[in-house]
Enzyme design. Structure first.
Site, PDB file in Angstrom:
ATOM      1  N   LYS A  11       0.857  -1.193   0.000  1.00 14.56           N
ATOM      2  CA  LYS A  11       0.000   0.000   0.000  1.00 14.56           C
ATOM      3  C   LYS A  11       0.889   1.238   0.000  1.00 14.56           C
ATOM      4  CE  LYS A  11      -4.541   0.019   0.377  1.00 14.56           C
ATOM      5  NZ  LYS A  11      -5.327  -0.777  -0.580  1.00 14.56           N
ATOM      6  N   THR A  58      -3.337  -5.788   0.160  1.00 11.08           N
ATOM      7  CA  THR A  58      -2.821  -4.437   0.433  1.00 11.08           C
ATOM      8  C   THR A  58      -3.742  -3.717   1.420  1.00 11.08           C
ATOM      9  OG1 THR A  58      -3.921  -3.259  -1.382  1.00 11.08           O
ATOM     10  CG2 THR A  58      -1.827  -4.336  -1.896  1.00 11.08           C
ATOM     11  N   ASP A  59      -5.004  -4.091   1.441  1.00  7.03           N
ATOM     12  CA  ASP A  59      -5.918  -3.505   2.421  1.00  7.03           C
ATOM     13  C   ASP A  59      -5.510  -3.895   3.844  1.00  7.03           C
ATOM     14  OD1 ASP A  59      -8.412  -1.925   2.704  1.00  7.03           O
ATOM     15  OD2 ASP A  59      -9.054  -3.734   3.764  1.00  7.03           O
ATOM     16  N   PHE A 160      30.432  31.293  -9.450  1.00  7.86           N
ATOM     17  CA  PHE A 160      30.606  30.151 -10.352  1.00  7.86           C
ATOM     18  C   PHE A 160      31.433  30.632 -11.537  1.00  7.86           C
ATOM     19  CE2 PHE A 160      29.044  27.082 -13.660  1.00  7.86           C
ATOM     20  CZ  PHE A 160      29.633  25.970 -13.084  1.00  7.86           C
ATOM     21  N   ARG A 177      26.445  35.688  -7.107  1.00  7.11           N
ATOM     22  CA  ARG A 177      25.133  35.342  -7.670  1.00  7.11           C
ATOM     23  C   ARG A 177      24.180  34.925  -6.560  1.00  7.11           C
ATOM     24  NH1 ARG A 177      25.810  29.141 -10.153  1.00  7.11           N
ATOM     25  NH2 ARG A 177      26.621  28.280  -8.216  1.00  7.11           N
ATOM     26  N   VAL A 228      27.742  24.693  -6.487  1.00  3.57           N
ATOM     27  CA  VAL A 228      26.848  23.803  -5.732  1.00  3.57           C
ATOM     28  C   VAL A 228      27.606  22.533  -5.380  1.00  3.57           C
ATOM     29  CG1 VAL A 228      24.720  22.450  -5.876  1.00  3.57           C
ATOM     30  CG2 VAL A 228      24.798  24.753  -6.865  1.00  3.57           C
ATOM     31  N   GLN A 229      28.395  22.028  -6.354  1.00  4.27           N
ATOM     32  CA  GLN A 229      29.125  20.780  -6.152  1.00  4.27           C
ATOM     33  C   GLN A 229      30.015  20.864  -4.909  1.00  4.27           C
ATOM     34  OE1 GLN A 229      28.515  22.161  -9.131  1.00  4.27           O
ATOM     35  NE2 GLN A 229      28.691  20.705 -10.827  1.00  4.27           N
ATOM     36  N   ASN A 255      19.544  23.523  -8.898  1.00  4.13           N
ATOM     37  CA  ASN A 255      20.022  24.907  -8.887  1.00  4.13           C
ATOM     38  C   ASN A 255      18.882  25.738  -9.470  1.00  4.13           C
ATOM     39  OD1 ASN A 255      21.490  27.238  -8.896  1.00  4.13           O
ATOM     40  ND2 ASN A 255      23.093  26.531 -10.305  1.00  4.13           N
ATOM     41  N   HIS A 257      17.396  28.710 -10.718  1.00  2.52           N
ATOM     42  CA  HIS A 257      18.013  29.934 -11.248  1.00  2.52           C
ATOM     43  C   HIS A 257      17.123  31.163 -11.061  1.00  2.52           C
ATOM     44  CE1 HIS A 257      20.852  27.161 -12.989  1.00  2.52           C
ATOM     45  NE2 HIS A 257      19.919  26.587 -13.726  1.00  2.52           N
TER      46      HIS A 257
HETATM   47  O1  LIG Z   1      27.153  25.585  -9.034  1.00  2.00           O
HETATM   48  C1  LIG Z   1      26.970  25.356 -10.237  1.00  2.00           C
HETATM   49  N1  LIG Z   1      27.376  24.174 -10.753  1.00  2.00           N
HETATM   50  C2  LIG Z   1      27.229  23.880 -12.084  1.00  2.00           C
HETATM   51  O2  LIG Z   1      27.611  22.766 -12.545  1.00  2.00           O
HETATM   52  C3  LIG Z   1      26.621  24.848 -12.898  1.00  2.00           C
HETATM   53  N2  LIG Z   1      26.321  24.883 -14.227  1.00  2.00           N
HETATM   54  C4  LIG Z   1      25.728  26.076 -14.456  1.00  2.00           C
HETATM   55  O3  LIG Z   1      25.289  26.461 -15.595  1.00  2.00           O
HETATM   56  N3  LIG Z   1      25.654  26.809 -13.322  1.00  2.00           N
HETATM   57  C5  LIG Z   1      26.211  26.075 -12.328  1.00  2.00           C
HETATM   58  N4  LIG Z   1      26.393  26.293 -11.011  1.00  2.00           N
END
Ligand SMILES: O=c1[nH]c(=O)c2[nH]c(=O)[nH]c2[nH]1
Length: 296
Positions: A11, A58-59, A160, A177, A228-229, A255, A257
């Protein structure tokens, strides 16, 4: 000859609200969960030979979800999910694995006149606390806990630059940014031998959730983010450090935007670069950055 190479059923979307009442103080607490419980085992003949004799309806799985919530604690969710899953492998000898997912919704106690109210709550609708538990007769109990839908934005402190530039590239480099994402962070626990081991470790689950959430928020806010990575990797590192019982930390971060908007066509109005104030949030597409970090 075809054969059933994988099967599970159960369920999904069982909605449960549990109220606990402290009679001495009058303080009540609510927990709302959405539960998915899928069983595996010697059930192939239900698919291949219409043999319903192996099917726990599942009930009935839904009913059991409610009964376990009545008879046992629903917090921490890791424990409740383990209790529910364990029930099925103990009760039915032909069921060998139960996969339980619990999404806990965030009803936050309401403040009235600056004081926590004993029985009124506000829903923090975006974020949930999730657990995925696999209770297996053979392999013990594997638990993954997560934070999902925690939306955060910072208006500076994110850059970035230095990324691949070639004939496919239009994105300008930036040293400042907006960074915005919806955090999905999970941590996989070292295997628990059985339900008793989960019960013994139960106090660790809330503690880990608090640590993971605090680390995520603090690093998001304070890291001078190169990408971000890189920021998410730092989060993983710190959680591995703070919660030694975890094996692997994963993040999945969109991300989201927010584009700058050129308004110079209107009387030369300056709204880009150092003059940027009004941005356009984008719904799609979005970047999506994932990683999993494990102990070496
Ligand atoms: O932090 C980021 N990682 C990316 O891989 C990426 N690629 C992108 O266009 N902007 C960003 N920003």
């Amino acid at each position: 000859m075809p054969y059933v190479s994988a099967a599970r059923y159960g369920k999904d979307n069982v909605r449960v609200l549990k109220v606990t009442r402290d009679q001495s103080t009058g303080v009540q607490t609510v927990t709302e969960m959405t539960v998915c419980c899928l069983l595996e085992g010697d059930i192939d003949t239900s698919y291949t030979e219409a043999d319903n004799g192996v099917v726990v309806a599942t009930d009935s799985i839904k009913n059991t979800t409610f009964i376990m919530a009545k008879q046992h604690p629903v917090n921490p969710p890791e424990l409740y999910a383990s209790i529910l899953g364990n029930h099925f492998i103990q009760k039915y000898s032909h069921i060998h694995v139960a996969n339980v997912k619990v999404v806990t919704h965030r009803w936050i106690r309401m403040d009235v006149d600056g004081k926590p109210h004993p029985h009124s709550f506000i829903k923090d609708a975006g974020e949930t606390r999730n657990v995925e538990v696999r209770v297996s007769r053979k392999d013990g109990i594997n638990i993954s806990s997560s934070i999902a839908g925690l939306s955060v934005l910072k208006s500076t402190g994110s850059a970035f630059h230095g990324f691949v530039r070639d004939e496919y590239t239009t994105l300008p480099e930036t040293w400042d940014r907006i960074l915005s994402t919806d955090v999905d962070a999970s941590w996989k626990w070292s295997k628990f031998a059985d339900l008793k081991a989960v019960e013994e470790g139960a106090s660790k689950f809330d503690d880990a959730w608090n640590k993971a959430r605090n680390i995520t928020l603090k690093l998001f806010a304070e890291d001078n983010s190169a990408s971000v990575q890189n920021t998410m990797y730092k989060m993983c590192e710190q959680i591995l450090d703070a919660v030694p019982e975890t094996e692997t930390i994963s993040y999945s971060l969109p991300n989201n935007h927010n584009f700058e908007l050129d308004l110079s066509w209107h009387n030369g109005l300056q709204n880009t670069g150092k003059d940027a104030e009004v941005y356009v949030p984008q719904t799609c597409p979005n970047g999506l950055i994932k990683c999993e970090v494990s102990r070496s």
